[in-house]
Design a protein around this motif. Structure first.
Motif, short mmCIF file in Angstrom:
data_model
loop_
_atom_site.label_atom_id
_atom_site.label_comp_id
_atom_site.label_asym_id
_atom_site.label_seq_id
_atom_site.Cartn_x
_atom_site.Cartn_y
_atom_site.Cartn_z
N CYS A 17 -5.17 -5.54 22.96
CA CYS A 17 -4.36 -5.25 21.77
C CYS A 17 -3.09 -4.50 22.17
O CYS A 17 -3.04 -3.84 23.22
CB CYS A 17 -5.16 -4.42 20.76
SG CYS A 17 -6.77 -5.13 20.34
N HIS A 18 -2.07 -4.60 21.30
CA HIS A 18 -0.76 -4.00 21.58
C HIS A 18 -0.20 -3.42 20.29
O HIS A 18 -0.34 -4.01 19.21
CB HIS A 18 0.19 -5.06 22.14
CG HIS A 18 1.64 -4.65 22.13
ND1 HIS A 18 2.08 -3.48 22.70
CD2 HIS A 18 2.74 -5.24 21.59
CE1 HIS A 18 3.39 -3.38 22.53
NE2 HIS A 18 3.81 -4.44 21.86
N CYS A 20 3.01 -2.95 18.46
CA CYS A 20 4.40 -3.39 18.41
C CYS A 20 5.22 -2.41 17.58
O CYS A 20 4.77 -1.95 16.53
CB CYS A 20 4.48 -4.80 17.83
SG CYS A 20 6.17 -5.44 17.67
N LEU A 28 -3.43 -9.43 21.16
CA LEU A 28 -2.69 -10.28 22.08
C LEU A 28 -3.57 -11.35 22.73
O LEU A 28 -3.14 -12.50 22.89
CB LEU A 28 -2.08 -9.43 23.20
CG LEU A 28 -0.84 -8.61 22.87
CD1 LEU A 28 -0.37 -7.87 24.10
CD2 LEU A 28 0.27 -9.48 22.32
N CYS A 79 4.44 -9.58 20.52
CA CYS A 79 3.20 -9.77 19.77
C CYS A 79 2.48 -11.05 20.15
O CYS A 79 1.37 -11.30 19.67
CB CYS A 79 3.48 -9.81 18.26
SG CYS A 79 4.18 -8.29 17.59
N SER A 81 1.00 -13.94 22.90
CA SER A 81 0.53 -14.16 24.27
C SER A 81 0.67 -15.63 24.64
O SER A 81 1.42 -15.99 25.55
CB SER A 81 -0.93 -13.70 24.42
OG SER A 81 -1.76 -14.38 23.51
N THR A 149 -7.68 2.93 25.43
CA THR A 149 -6.23 2.87 25.22
C THR A 149 -5.50 3.29 26.48
O THR A 149 -5.99 4.11 27.27
CB THR A 149 -5.82 3.79 24.05
OG1 THR A 149 -6.30 5.11 24.31
CG2 THR A 149 -6.41 3.30 22.74
N ARG A 162 4.88 1.49 26.53
CA ARG A 162 4.30 0.81 25.38
C ARG A 162 2.80 1.03 25.37
O ARG A 162 2.16 1.22 26.41
CB ARG A 162 4.64 -0.68 25.42
CG ARG A 162 6.13 -0.96 25.33
CD ARG A 162 6.42 -2.43 25.10
NE ARG A 162 7.86 -2.70 25.10
CZ ARG A 162 8.64 -2.55 24.04
NH1 ARG A 162 8.13 -2.16 22.89
NH2 ARG A 162 9.94 -2.80 24.13
N TRP A 163 2.25 0.94 24.18
CA TRP A 163 0.86 1.34 23.95
C TRP A 163 -0.01 0.10 23.83
O TRP A 163 0.24 -0.79 23.01
CB TRP A 163 0.80 2.18 22.67
CG TRP A 163 -0.45 2.97 22.52
CD1 TRP A 163 -1.42 3.17 23.44
CD2 TRP A 163 -0.84 3.68 21.35
NE1 TRP A 163 -2.40 3.97 22.94
CE2 TRP A 163 -2.07 4.30 21.65
CE3 TRP A 163 -0.28 3.88 20.10
CZ2 TRP A 163 -2.75 5.07 20.72
CZ3 TRP A 163 -0.95 4.66 19.18
CH2 TRP A 163 -2.17 5.26 19.49
N TYR A 164 -1.09 0.05 24.62
CA TYR A 164 -2.03 -1.06 24.61
C TYR A 164 -3.46 -0.51 24.55
O TYR A 164 -3.70 0.69 24.75
CB TYR A 164 -1.90 -1.92 25.87
CG TYR A 164 -0.60 -2.71 25.96
CD1 TYR A 164 -0.54 -4.03 25.55
CD2 TYR A 164 0.55 -2.13 26.48
CE1 TYR A 164 0.63 -4.76 25.64
CE2 TYR A 164 1.73 -2.84 26.57
CZ TYR A 164 1.76 -4.15 26.15
OH TYR A 164 2.93 -4.87 26.23
N LEU A 237 4.07 -8.80 27.71
CA LEU A 237 3.38 -8.16 28.82
C LEU A 237 3.62 -8.88 30.15
O LEU A 237 3.78 -8.21 31.18
CB LEU A 237 1.88 -8.08 28.51
CG LEU A 237 1.02 -7.27 29.49
CD1 LEU A 237 1.52 -5.85 29.61
CD2 LEU A 237 -0.45 -7.29 29.06
#
Length: 566
Positions: A17-18, A20, A28, A79, A81, A149, A162-164, A237
């Motif tokens: 997951c990401h 956005c 994703l 957003c 993949s 995370t 960026r946060w995943y 990514l």
């Protein structure tokens, strides 16, 4: 309830997951395990899993889930993949027939909302301290989630990162909780790989055009800010990591994780409560997994998944040290009875007495395989928790580290050890025999070696602990097979471990005096001839009680001592 049924058909589901900056949390990449249907006569003409028609049907379900749940206009490059025309990735396990399917969203529309909710919660409300790391949440209706995370470096993002998150969703809460160390260890390897590759790209971009200086020199304008955010959000990514086959690599990683995580935990029917040996072995296995997890976290190394074993497998590995003795050439001891026949009844009784009392047993010789097999037999006399062994060493190890020590023939024994009554030394000396003699004996141990036992503590043969007398009766009875003797030994050890538990509860937990303890020993049948040795054996074996049992006793005592007002 439809969602529950869909999740029951698989072990679990893994998703990347990401968060956005324009569209919020997004899924994703998702990998799920599809089990083959049970064959029935009515399904004789149905397409088998993995054929073209079934794959097309799966693709149609995937695309319908994507199109109905997510509008194409609400997705940016960050957003997305796989493109809409991409069929996804499929791997088939030849052993079980399970198919592992990967796409941006789950194949079944019913699972889309489950994964979507797990994605939102993992990146918004369910956050661990520091924002990076593992966390567990969920419920019976929407499934339980193990989430990890993490951040990926991006020179164009706000805060340069960026946060995943990677989430594993399953309906079985116990399954996920028991898999926590395994999941954490292997997900960290995947995350560290992504972060390290992204960091290299970040450093190279910063060398070409340092974004921090550009941003500090740029003029902030409310009219330009939305456009800046829009431009920053459109980075995928693969572009952040410069990994052209990223999604195929993640499919392989997630598919292996689902397969390994599903096969490492199996349900077994246990008859009665587990023995103390089983509890200690499980505790040691758990400690080894935790140490391996910490070491891999520090070193970044990989390993195969640790499998939980049955009681018989754990005990076999404990005795034989995972089959290391089989790797040595030459003769070996086959059983306790064989060891007794080679040493002789007097020397065997003296050696067994030292083992049962907790003294250090030292075997010194040039054949590590023979020493290893001797320790394998002698270890079966003790509870697992009382065994600390160093099978073969080039230097002496102190008694607090091991009570079974194998040494090479040139290692000297310290004076304080050779003069101590709490140790016994067995020198295994090679015997020079003629070739005809060795051939006639078939390389028997007595034809090759001589055993010299020395100790300052000489135990009288007519005394000794009651347990030793019973063991010798079983070994001397030729009508009993080796397997029957092994079962007798297990029963005797369990009988005396029960005596140990009673004595521990009575003396250590309840804190009774010497007079009351003596009465308990009489009830346990530990008095009479050899009473001193019986008490010494019980005290030594008390050190081998499992942490689980001790913790249970102390908790029960503390709970029973609470005042009535509570």
């Amino acid at each position: 309830m439809i969602v529950h049924a869909a999740l029951i058909k698989m072990n679990a589901l893994v998703a990347l997951c990401h968060f956005c900056e324009l569209h919020g949390p997004r899924t994703l990449f998702c990998t799920e395990a599809l089990h083959p249907p049970s064959p029935t006569p009515s399904q004789a003409g149905a397409p088998i899993p993995g054929d073209r028609e079934s794959d097309r049907e799966g693709e149609g379900l995937t695309m319908r889930a994507n199109s109905s749940a997510t509008q194409r206009g609400d997705m940016c490059e960050g957003c997305r993949s796989l493109p809409a025309s991409h069929p996804g990735f499929v791997s088939v396990d030849s052993e079980t027939g399970i198919r592992f399917l990967s796409h941006q969203h789950p194949r079944q529309p019913q699972l889309f909302s489950v994964v979507r909710q797990a994605c939102v919660r993992s990146l918004s409300c369910e956050v661990c301290p520091g924002r990076e790391g593992p966390i567990f949440f969920g419920d019976e209706q929407h499934g339980f989630v193990f989430s990890h995370t993490f951040f990926i470096k991006d020179s164009l993002a706000r805060g340069f990162q960026r946060w995943y998150s990677i989430v594993m969703v399953a309906m079985d809460r116990i399954y996920l909780i028991n898999s926590w160390p395994f999941l954490l260890r292997h997900l960290r390897l995947t995350i560290q790989s992504l972060q390290s590759t992204a960091l290299k790209v970040f450093d190279s971009e910063q060398c070409v055009c340092p974004q921090r200086a550009v941003r500090m020199n740029s003029v902030f304008s409310p009219a330009v800010f939305p456009h800046q955010r829009s431009g920053n959000a459109a980075r995928s990514l693969p572009s952040l990591t410069q990994h052209t086959n990223l999604w195929a690599s993640l499919h392989s990683s997630f598919s292996w994780l689902l397969k390994a995580c599903g096969s490492r935990l199996t349900e077994k029917l246990l008859e009665g409560a587990p023995t103390e040996d089983t509890l200690v072995l499980i505790e040691r296995q758990t400690e080894q997994e935790e140490e391996m997890s910490c070491w891999e976290g520090a070193e970044g190394g990989g390993s195969r998944p640790q499998c939980h074993q049955s009681e018989s497998e754990l005990y076999r590995d404990f005795l034989f040290d995972e089959g290391k003795a089989e790797g040595y050439p030459g003769p070996k001891f086959r059983s306790l009875r064989h060891l007794r026949q080679v040493l002789g009844t007097t020397d065997f009784r003296q050696l067994a007495w030292h083992v049962l009392m907790g003294n250090q047993v030292i075997l010194r010789g040039a054949d590590p395989g023979l020493i290893h097999s001797a320790f394998t037999m002698l270890k079966s006399l003790l509870p697992v928790g009382c065994v600390r062994s160093v099978t073969y060493s080039a230097q002496y190890e102190e008694a607090y580290r091991c009570n079974f020590l194998g040494l090479s023939p040139d290692v000297p024994i310290p004076t304080h050890v050779s003069s101590s009554e709490f140790s016994v030394l067995v020198d295994v000396v090679s015997v020079e025999r003629g070739s005809l003699y060795s051939a006639a004996c078939g390389e028997d141990i007595l034809s090759l070696y001589q055993f010299n036992i020395s100790s300052t503590n000489s135990q009288p043969t007519d005394k000794g602990p009651t347990l030793l007398n019973k063991i010798e009766v079983a070994l001397s009875n030729e009508n009993l097979s080796v397997d029957v003797v092994s079962h007798c030994l297990l029963c005797l050890k369990e009988e005396w471990m029960n005596k140990v538990k009673v004595l521990f509860k009575f003396s250590k937990v309840d804190g009774r005096g010497r007079e009351d303890t003596q009465k308990v020993l009489a009830l346990l049948g530990a008095t009479g001839p050899g009473e001193e040795d019986n008490v010494r054996l019980l005290k030594f074996w008390m050190t081998g009680l499992s942490k689980t049992y001790k913790s249970h006793l102390m908790t029960a005592v503390r709970g029973g001592e609470r005042p009535l007002s509570q």
